[in-house]
Design a protein around this motif. Structure first.
Motif, PDB file in Angstrom:
ATOM      1  N   LYS A 143       0.875  -1.176   0.000  1.00  0.00           N
ATOM      2  CA  LYS A 143       0.000   0.000   0.000  1.00  0.00           C
ATOM      3  C   LYS A 143       0.909   1.222   0.000  1.00  0.00           C
ATOM      4  CE  LYS A 143      -4.257   1.686   2.202  1.00  0.00           C
ATOM      5  NZ  LYS A 143      -4.001   3.144   2.298  1.00  0.00           N
ATOM      6  N   LEU A 213       3.209   6.551  -7.045  1.00  0.00           N
ATOM      7  CA  LEU A 213       1.778   6.445  -7.280  1.00  0.00           C
ATOM      8  C   LEU A 213       1.090   5.960  -6.009  1.00  0.00           C
ATOM      9  CD1 LEU A 213      -0.278   6.570  -9.723  1.00  0.00           C
ATOM     10  CD2 LEU A 213       0.020   4.088  -9.905  1.00  0.00           C
ATOM     11  N   ASP A 214      -0.151   6.408  -5.786  1.00  0.00           N
ATOM     12  CA  ASP A 214      -0.978   5.831  -4.736  1.00  0.00           C
ATOM     13  C   ASP A 214      -1.536   4.512  -5.267  1.00  0.00           C
ATOM     14  OD1 ASP A 214      -0.485   8.135  -3.368  1.00  0.00           O
ATOM     15  OD2 ASP A 214      -2.553   8.832  -3.310  1.00  0.00           O
ATOM     16  N   GLU A 215      -1.221   3.412  -4.604  1.00  0.00           N
ATOM     17  CA  GLU A 215      -1.696   2.122  -5.092  1.00  0.00           C
ATOM     18  C   GLU A 215      -1.766   1.123  -3.945  1.00  0.00           C
ATOM     19  OE1 GLU A 215       0.984   0.371  -7.892  1.00  0.00           O
ATOM     20  OE2 GLU A 215       2.755   0.774  -6.691  1.00  0.00           O
ATOM     21  N   GLU A 216      -2.592   0.102  -4.140  1.00  0.00           N
ATOM     22  CA  GLU A 216      -2.721  -0.975  -3.163  1.00  0.00           C
ATOM     23  C   GLU A 216      -2.867  -2.300  -3.906  1.00  0.00           C
ATOM     24  OE1 GLU A 216      -5.493  -0.316   0.000  1.00  0.00           O
ATOM     25  OE2 GLU A 216      -5.922  -2.450   0.246  1.00  0.00           O
ATOM     26  N   ARG A 217      -2.123  -3.274  -3.446  1.00  0.00           N
ATOM     27  CA  ARG A 217      -2.174  -4.591  -4.093  1.00  0.00           C
ATOM     28  C   ARG A 217      -1.924  -5.665  -3.045  1.00  0.00           C
ATOM     29  NH1 ARG A 217      -0.654  -6.860  -9.567  1.00  0.00           N
ATOM     30  NH2 ARG A 217      -0.229  -9.056  -9.184  1.00  0.00           N
ATOM     31  N   VAL A 230      -6.106  -5.811  -6.927  1.00  0.00           N
ATOM     32  CA  VAL A 230      -5.413  -4.554  -7.192  1.00  0.00           C
ATOM     33  C   VAL A 230      -6.374  -3.391  -6.980  1.00  0.00           C
ATOM     34  CG1 VAL A 230      -4.098  -3.221  -8.888  1.00  0.00           C
ATOM     35  CG2 VAL A 230      -3.949  -5.728  -8.868  1.00  0.00           C
ATOM     36  N   ASN A 231      -5.991  -2.498  -6.081  1.00  0.00           N
ATOM     37  CA  ASN A 231      -6.767  -1.289  -5.791  1.00  0.00           C
ATOM     38  C   ASN A 231      -8.239  -1.587  -5.469  1.00  0.00           C
ATOM     39  OD1 ASN A 231      -4.556   0.467  -6.080  1.00  0.00           O
ATOM     40  ND2 ASN A 231      -4.837   0.546  -8.294  1.00  0.00           N
TER      41      ASN A 231
END
Length: 298
Positions: A143, A213-217, A230-231
């Motif tokens: 995250k 980048l703002d990201e979550e996986r 993913v996201n």
């Protein structure tokens, strides 16, 4: 049910109000000290019961439950007031920004036999919840944030706490070992990694606050397969071939991200008079405190 929402910040307006305002069996009341925000939000959601401040709301009559969505530093005072009125309380994470203060509130709830819930929406997001049904020998959660390094306590308790709680939620057994690594520059937490290890599994969560980048996986490996989300919007399954499924165009964001189910679960818990999940709440907050202490020693 007569339900009070205290605090009308960004998360309340984006995630909770669209859910609660649509429930036909709720008499929803709003409370905030900002009269301008109160009027605007009440008008947008056509809510007639609006109060300038918590005291004014409490003076209007008894409540069956309350949702607290104020800034984190305001949580302890608001939650204390509500619990001392014997009102079941739901708090969007974190309960407090220290383990000691969280423990005080949990103890207060237990002593008064009043339900206290903490909102971790990923437990109720359908794609995350489904991962608990798959073999899990390796759990990897990332995250990241773009250019958002901040003090360790704010980063961990306001954001990385999602990673901590999700790893605990998905771990197939109780962790036997915990490992923490942090990168701190000029007093600001730039990166953190938590590893939980148990019988037959490792769960690794990481966050970089100076990423691109703002990201979550999240990736789950085991049983000759791999599952990824993913996201919170795209699911990838691999078992020799790859299958990609994306959130349907008409699937509400509140449903996909777990807020609808989470609100429904708390209201059901109020009706059923469930006890506070004290050990579960404190396990997440104590891990967060340990990460903060590690970072502050750097």
């Amino acid at each position: 049910m007569r339900v009070l929402m205290v605090g009308l910040g960004d998360i309340a307006r984006k995630a909770y109000l669209p859910v609660l305002a649509a429930l036909p069996d709720l008499e929803l009341h709003l409370a905030t000290r900002d009269a301008g925000v109160l009027d605007a939000v009440a008008a947008r959601y056509r809510i007639a019961n609006a109060h300038v401040g918590l005291d004014a709301a409490l003076a209007s009559g008894a409540f069956d439950a309350a949702f607290v969505h104020a800034a984190t530093p305001a949580h302890p005072g608001l939650v204390t007031t509500l619990l001392e009125r014997d009102i079941p309380v739901f708090v969007d994470k974190p309960l407090a920004d220290s383990a000691d203060e969280a423990a005080r509130l949990v103890t207060l709830a237990q002593n008064r036999d009043v339900l206290l819930g903490v909102g971790f929406n990923r437990r109720f997001a359908p794609d995350y919840a489904a991962l608990r049904q798959t073999p899990r020998s390796l759990i990897l959660m990332q995250k990241h944030r773009h250019a958002q390094a901040d003090t360790p306590r704010r980063v961990v308790f306001d954001d990385f706490i999602h990673v901590v709680d999700t790893l605990r939620f998905l771990a197939p057994a109780r962790p036997m070992r915990e490992t923490i690594e942090t990168v701190v520059r000029d007093g600001r937490l730039e990166a953190v990694t938590l590893t939980l290890a148990g019988d037959g599994y490792h769960a690794i969560g990481t966050m970089h606050r100076a990423s691109g980048l703002d990201e979550e996986r999240i990736d789950i490996l085991g049983g000759n397969g791999k599952r990824a989300v993913v996201n919170l919007a795209e699911r990838i399954e691999q078992d020799g071939t790859e299958h990609v499924r994306r959130r349907g165009d008409w699937t509400p964001v509140a449903e996909q991200r777990g807020f609808s189910a989470m609100c429904a679960d708390f209201l059901a818990a109020v009706r059923d008079r469930r006890p506070t999940a004290a050990d579960d709440i404190m396990a997440t907050h104590r891990l967060c405190e340990a990460i903060v202490q590690h970072a502050e020693r750097r």
